[in-house]
Design an enzyme around this catalytic site. Structure first.
Site, mmCIF file in Angstrom:
data_model
loop_
_atom_site.group_PDB
_atom_site.id
_atom_site.type_symbol
_atom_site.label_atom_id
_atom_site.label_comp_id
_atom_site.label_asym_id
_atom_site.label_seq_id
_atom_site.Cartn_x
_atom_site.Cartn_y
_atom_site.Cartn_z
ATOM 1 N N LYS A 168 0.825 -1.204 0.000
ATOM 2 C CA LYS A 168 0.000 0.000 0.000
ATOM 3 C C LYS A 168 0.861 1.257 0.000
ATOM 4 C CE LYS A 168 -3.844 2.241 2.397
ATOM 5 N NZ LYS A 168 -4.849 2.132 3.473
ATOM 6 N N GLU A 193 9.754 -5.532 4.254
ATOM 7 C CA GLU A 193 9.861 -6.920 3.803
ATOM 8 C C GLU A 193 9.727 -7.028 2.290
ATOM 9 O OE1 GLU A 193 8.009 -7.030 7.975
ATOM 10 O OE2 GLU A 193 7.855 -5.809 6.172
ATOM 11 N N GLY A 216 -5.431 -2.202 4.326
ATOM 12 C CA GLY A 216 -4.617 -3.284 3.770
ATOM 13 C C GLY A 216 -5.265 -4.644 3.878
ATOM 14 N N ARG A 217 -5.832 -4.951 5.046
ATOM 15 C CA ARG A 217 -6.430 -6.276 5.228
ATOM 16 C C ARG A 217 -7.796 -6.408 4.565
ATOM 17 N NH1 ARG A 217 -5.735 -3.407 9.690
ATOM 18 N NH2 ARG A 217 -7.454 -2.840 11.079
ATOM 19 N N GLU A 255 -5.861 -7.825 14.187
ATOM 20 C CA GLU A 255 -5.357 -6.497 13.839
ATOM 21 C C GLU A 255 -6.477 -5.471 13.884
ATOM 22 O OE1 GLU A 255 -1.843 -6.044 11.143
ATOM 23 O OE2 GLU A 255 -3.352 -5.136 9.834
ATOM 24 N N HIS A 310 -6.730 -34.247 16.157
ATOM 25 C CA HIS A 310 -5.598 -34.988 16.720
ATOM 26 C C HIS A 310 -4.522 -34.050 17.236
ATOM 27 C CE1 HIS A 310 -7.040 -38.932 15.234
ATOM 28 N NE2 HIS A 310 -7.604 -38.175 14.295
ATOM 29 N N LYS A 367 7.057 -1.477 13.806
ATOM 30 C CA LYS A 367 7.838 -1.173 12.599
ATOM 31 C C LYS A 367 8.876 -0.087 12.873
ATOM 32 C CE LYS A 367 4.375 -2.153 9.007
ATOM 33 N NZ LYS A 367 3.536 -1.502 7.967
#
Length: 521
Positions: A181, A187, A240-241, A326, A357, A485
């Protein structure tokens, strides 16, 4: 203004939750955008329904929902709209229609052109968080229907991620997409630099000709060197999400086809219509949100488990972790005061039957346990009918066991069939007791196709939005992420400059110790 816990509607809601049966009798299933949402095992009563209406009214739900769809600045800490619904509307709102439709057309044209030229057998997508989980989830979920290209994802700054994503690919037939964005994401840009080196090392003379970008900051993408025609835009009013529905869906269109992306948008838009127009009692996102708030803030469950009984939906768990935690992982109200009831449960899980399990023992017999969202597809996309019958049987059985439980008397009756010593039988029977009365929601998709997946994701988006309204918090900012950040950037600078600037005094002793020690390696 009273705190939430002292408000009349909250007190009424809390009392109604506590007085409602933990094992309701009435079937409660809502159909929404082809999905069936079974809330039968959540707390329910006429009194609770009335109290829920009062709480929604007190918290201004109708106005907030209206503002969401109208593009009002409901992200109040950043003075922005959260207008992701406009991205998937067949006819976007007038204020943003030209921008949205233009970018849709540009993306579709690009995909059509590279398909026509049979370009790029491989696509490597570089994004993180909201720029990564949505496309990754869509591809993982729908790839079984057939893929046009090899699609790989690298999100983590750990270089193992980008090297694994690039390994074995033909550099001359690979497109790299940077989805960010801000176009400043550490990263993604670090991984992009590795991809440029890899392209050059494999004989590509002009590596940036193999790049595309998706961003709300096109100038930064231009400055990076990406061709203008390959920069696809979304806007600061898209969180963003919540950005999957924008040009962030480019890797979906390249990997699965533009029709898959359009069908996902259509399914989400169908859920938007349901959320906007269905009455409260039959509104699936609203009812799921009310149950979630009851479970967390009144009944005290600290987490909830997501258990999709479909192996293709494994990435739904981290996608929902980001969306829920978030969005809701905060406790400050609009006026700056602190929310005085618990919010934002931890989200965790994995697909069934593996989860049975792994952690279902805890779900069944821990002193508290956790609510569960079960997700099931009525029809599989394979021919192994017994496998699917076993999957359905396990899903329904686990849900029934969580609700019904097993009493000491039932356990004792079973144990005494093999243990004849009464004292030993009584002790052993206590180990077989299951408390029961544990809430869950079952979501049934007709089958896992793009339209149904889009509807499912929008269902959870609107659930989270409604939870934010009920708690009075802003589900569209993420200041905790930004704080981390900033600290990471500062520590990186100190690691680089430690020889000339050993000052690490702003940090606690442990952080300062490790900065000094690891900088020397």
């Amino acid at each position: 203004m009273p705190s939430l816990s002292n408000s009349p509607a909250w007190k009424q809601f809390s009392q109604a939750v506590l007085s409602s049966p933990s094992k309701p009798d009435a079937l409660r299933i809502i159909t929404a955008a082809q999905l069936e949402v079974d809330l039968t095992t959540q707390r329910s009563s006429k009194e609770l329904a009335r109290a829920a209406h009062a709480l929604l009214e007190q918290q201004g739900f109708e106005q907030y929902r209206h503002d969401l769809f109208e593009g009002a600045k409901i992200n109040w800490t950043e003075n922005r709209a959260a207008w992701h619904t406009a991205l998937r509307a067949a006819t976007p709102p007038v204020a943003v229609a030209e921008a949205v439709l233009t970018e849709r057309a540009r993306l579709a044209k690009f995909v059509e052109e590279v398909n026509a030229c049979n370009q790029y057998r491989n696509v490597v997508h570089l994004g993180i968080g909201g720029s990564d989980w949505g496309p990754r989830l869509a591809f993982d979920s729908l790839a079984g229907a057939g893929t046009r290209r090899t699609l790989r994802f690298a999100s983590n700054v750990d270089a193992h991620a980008i090297t694994a994503a690039l390994e074995g690919l033909d550099a001359h037939d690979t497109l790299v997409i940077i989805s960010s964005k801000s176009f400043t994401t550490t990263e993604s840009l670090a991984n992009a630099a590795c991809a440029i080196d890899w392209l050059r090392a494999n004989g590509v003379a002009y590596p940036l000709d193999h790049f595309a970008a998706v961003t709300a900051n096109p100038q930064a993408a231009r400055n990076f060197g990406i061709n203008e025609e390959r920069i696809f835009q979304f806007w600061d009013w898209v969180g963003g999400r919540y950005s999957l529905w924008s040009s962030i869906g480019l890797p979906i269109a390249l990997g699965l086809g533009i029709e898959a992306l359009n069908e996902m948008r259509a399914g989400a838009a169908e859920m938007d219509e349901h959320f906007l127009n269905a009455p409260i009692e039959q509104n699936a996102p609203v009812q799921m949100a009310l149950s979630a708030v009851a479970n967390r803030s009144v009944l005290g469950y600290g987490s909830f488990a997501l258990c999709p009984y479909d192996a293709r939906l494994g990435s739904l768990v981290p996608w929902l972790q980001q969306l829920e935690m978030e969005s809701l992982g905060k406790a400050t109200l609009r006026d700056g005061s602190t929310l005085d009831v618990p919010s934002s449960p931890v989200v965790w899980g994995m697909p069934g039957t593996d989860g049975q399990h792994t952690f279902f023992q805890w779900l069944h017999q821990d002193g508290k346990g956790a609510p569960v969202d079960f997700i099931l597809c009525a029809v599989p996309d394979h021919r192994h009918t017994r496998h699917h019958r076993l999957l359905i049987a396990n899903c329904l059985a686990q849900r029934a066991a969580l609700l019904e439980g097993k009493s000491f008397e039932q356990s004792l009756k079973e144990v005494t069939k093999t243990e004849k010593d009464p004292e030993k039988a009584a002790v052993l029977a206590r180990h077989h007791v299951h408390p029961g009365g544990r809430p869950s929601t079952l979501i049934v998709l007709p089958r896992l196709e793009a339209r149904q997946l889009g509807a499912l994701l929008a269902l959870y988006e609107h659930k989270v939005f409604t939870e934010g309204v009920l708690w009075g918090i802003n589900p569209f900012d993420q200041w905790g992420v930004e704080f981390g950040k900033r600290l990471a950037g500062d520590i990186e600078r100190r690691l680089d400059a430690l020889g000339s600037d050993p000052a690490v005094s702003p940090y606690d002793p442990s952080t300062a110790y490790w900065v000094r020690k690891l900088a020397s390696r």
